[in-house]
Structure formats: C-alpha cells, structure tokens
Design a protein around this motif. Structure first.
Motif: not given
Length: 276
Positions: A73-81, A142-155
């Motif tokens: 559930x954490x993986x789904x929420x974090x990756x999709x979010x 926190x993980x949603x925010x940091x993964x968003x920032x990490x992958x934002x250049x690719x998006x």
C-alpha cells in the motif's frame, strides 16, 4: 517503397532479439526459481536450475515475518502520488517551454537535466535535516514530495518533447474561439498528448516504485515501501537468498504485471513524436 528483408535476415534478427531478451529476463527468472528453493538449495554448487525440491515455505515465512500488504500500500500511494503530483506541475511547465519559449528555455531544460547527474548521496544530509525539522521522516507525504522532485526533470523533458510535436496552430485556433489558458491546456493540449502523458505516467510510476536510496534513508517502518521490505531480508547474520528472492518476487510482481498489460501504450507513447 519499403525495402524487402530476406528470410535469412529475419531469422538472424529474431534469434538475436530472443537471445538479448532471455539474457535481460534471466535474473528475474532466477530470482523467481530461487524463491521456491530451500536455503540449502539456494546456495548449492553447482546451482540447481529446475531439479530441486520445490517449496512455498519462503513465501509463508516472508508474509508471517513482514506485513506485505502494508508495504505494498505504501508503494502504491508513494509511486502513484508522486507521479500524479509531478504531472500536475510538469504539464503547465512543459506547455510554457514548448509554446511560449524564451531565450533561457533551453538553459532551464539543461539545468533540470543536470540535476539528475548529481549523486543522490550528495543531497542526503540536507534533505534528511529538512525532513527531520519538518516532521516528514518516515512519512508517506515526505516520500511523495522527494520522489516528485527527483523525477520532475524526466517528466518535464518527456512532456516537452511530446508537446513540441503538436502544431501550435491548433492552440491558436482554440484561443481565437475564446478558450482561456486553463481550458486550452485541459481540453485541447492534454487530450492530444494522451499517448505521451500515459507513457510518462507509466515510466515514472516504475521509477518511483523501484526507488531504493531515498526510501531506505528516509523511512523506518510506518511509510516503508516494498524496497525496504526487500532490504529487511539482508541482515548482518548473512543473506537469506531463498527468502530474499521470495520477497523480491512479491515486490516486483505488481509492477511487472502493470508493465505487461500497458506495454502497447508505453511503446506508443515512447515513439510519439518520432520521425515517421
């Protein structure tokens, strides 16, 4: 007129493609087979490929030791979010760079891409301290925010590429019909770029799902995703290969299934804008 390809060439290219596919897929197959072995069979030398005593005790022990569905559930929420939040930010940004460029647009794009070249460990300490002071350690937000920032250049880069292939005259026609900026993006641009947006979404879900560095360093138990679930089976006492393989199989199975059913959409989106 398309050039004819001989039967011999087709056979050779097919054989090469299958060989490469098998080599790429073999580690996953080996992990799957090891998950059904006992610990003794997992470290046997020479290794046993198919002829061993198959058992499902590793899966039972993994589930009894760890709450798989909590990590799932954490993986789904974090990756999709993180992916959806990234799209909300990247779609207007890519629109601005594609249809209202300035003399600094290319510099900004290159700067965004350059951030992916920095080793993540270089930013670990400041991000860890910020998260600690903000109370975001071991939190899904926190993980949603940091993964968003990490992958934002690719998006942004992927969407920018897709948007550049859309004729600007179509958006100009929408403006002449009285469409506002928001309606232009939502009702005109976004539907035309659905293949590109879909492939961007799928690719970034996979990247966020597989992210291990930040999830292992910023979580403990409450927000730990499946990457932490896998890492928990590597201990100072040694590597339990069979149980580790069972945990890995359970962790990668959902994303493999997603990729399998969405492969046509992913390929279509990744080739969107290519030279036809």
């Amino acid at each position: 007129m398309a050039r004819r390809v001989s039967t011999q060439r087709k056979v050779v290219m097919t054989a090469i493609a299958w060989t490469l596919a098998i080599l790429i897929f073999f580690p996953i197959l080996w992990t799957f087979l090891t998950s059904f072995k006992s610990e003794a069979d997992a470290i046997a030398s020479p290794p046993q490929f198919l002829f061993f005593n198959w058992t499902t005790e590793n899966y039972a022990e993994v589930q009894s030791r760890s709450d798989y569905f909590h990590h799932f559930f954490n993986s789904v929420l974090i990756s999709f979010g993180s992916t959806f939040l990234g799209l909300l930010i990247a779609i207007p940004s890519a629109w601005a760079m594609a249809f209202s460029p300035t003399k600094r647009t290319k510099d900004v794009l290159m700067w965004m891409l350059s951030t992916k070249m920095m080793p993540p460990v270089g930013a670990l300490i400041p991000i860890y301290l910020i998260f600690r002071n903000a109370g975001l350690l071991d939190s899904r937000l926190g993980l949603v925010v940091v993964l968003t920032l990490i992958n934002l250049p690719i998006i942004v880069w992927m969407l920018y590429t897709y948007f550049k292939e859309i004729p600007g005259e179509i958006l100009e026609a929408a403006r002449m019909d009285g469409a506002s900026l928001a309606k232009e993006i939502v009702y005109v641009l976004t539907p035309m770029a659905i293949p590109g947006i879909a492939s961007t979404l799928l690719l970034n879900i996979i990247l966020a799902w597989n992210e291990a560095f930040w999830t292992l360093n910023l979580t403990a138990s409450q927000a730990a995703p499946l990457t932490a679930f896998i890492a928990s089976y590597s201990s100072p006492e040694g590597l339990f290969y069979a149980k580790l393989s069972a945990a890995s199989t359970m962790a990668i199975a959902p994303i493999l299934i997603l990729g399998w059913f969405s492969q046509k959409q992913l390929v279509r989106g990744l080739t969107f804008g290519a030279v036809k």
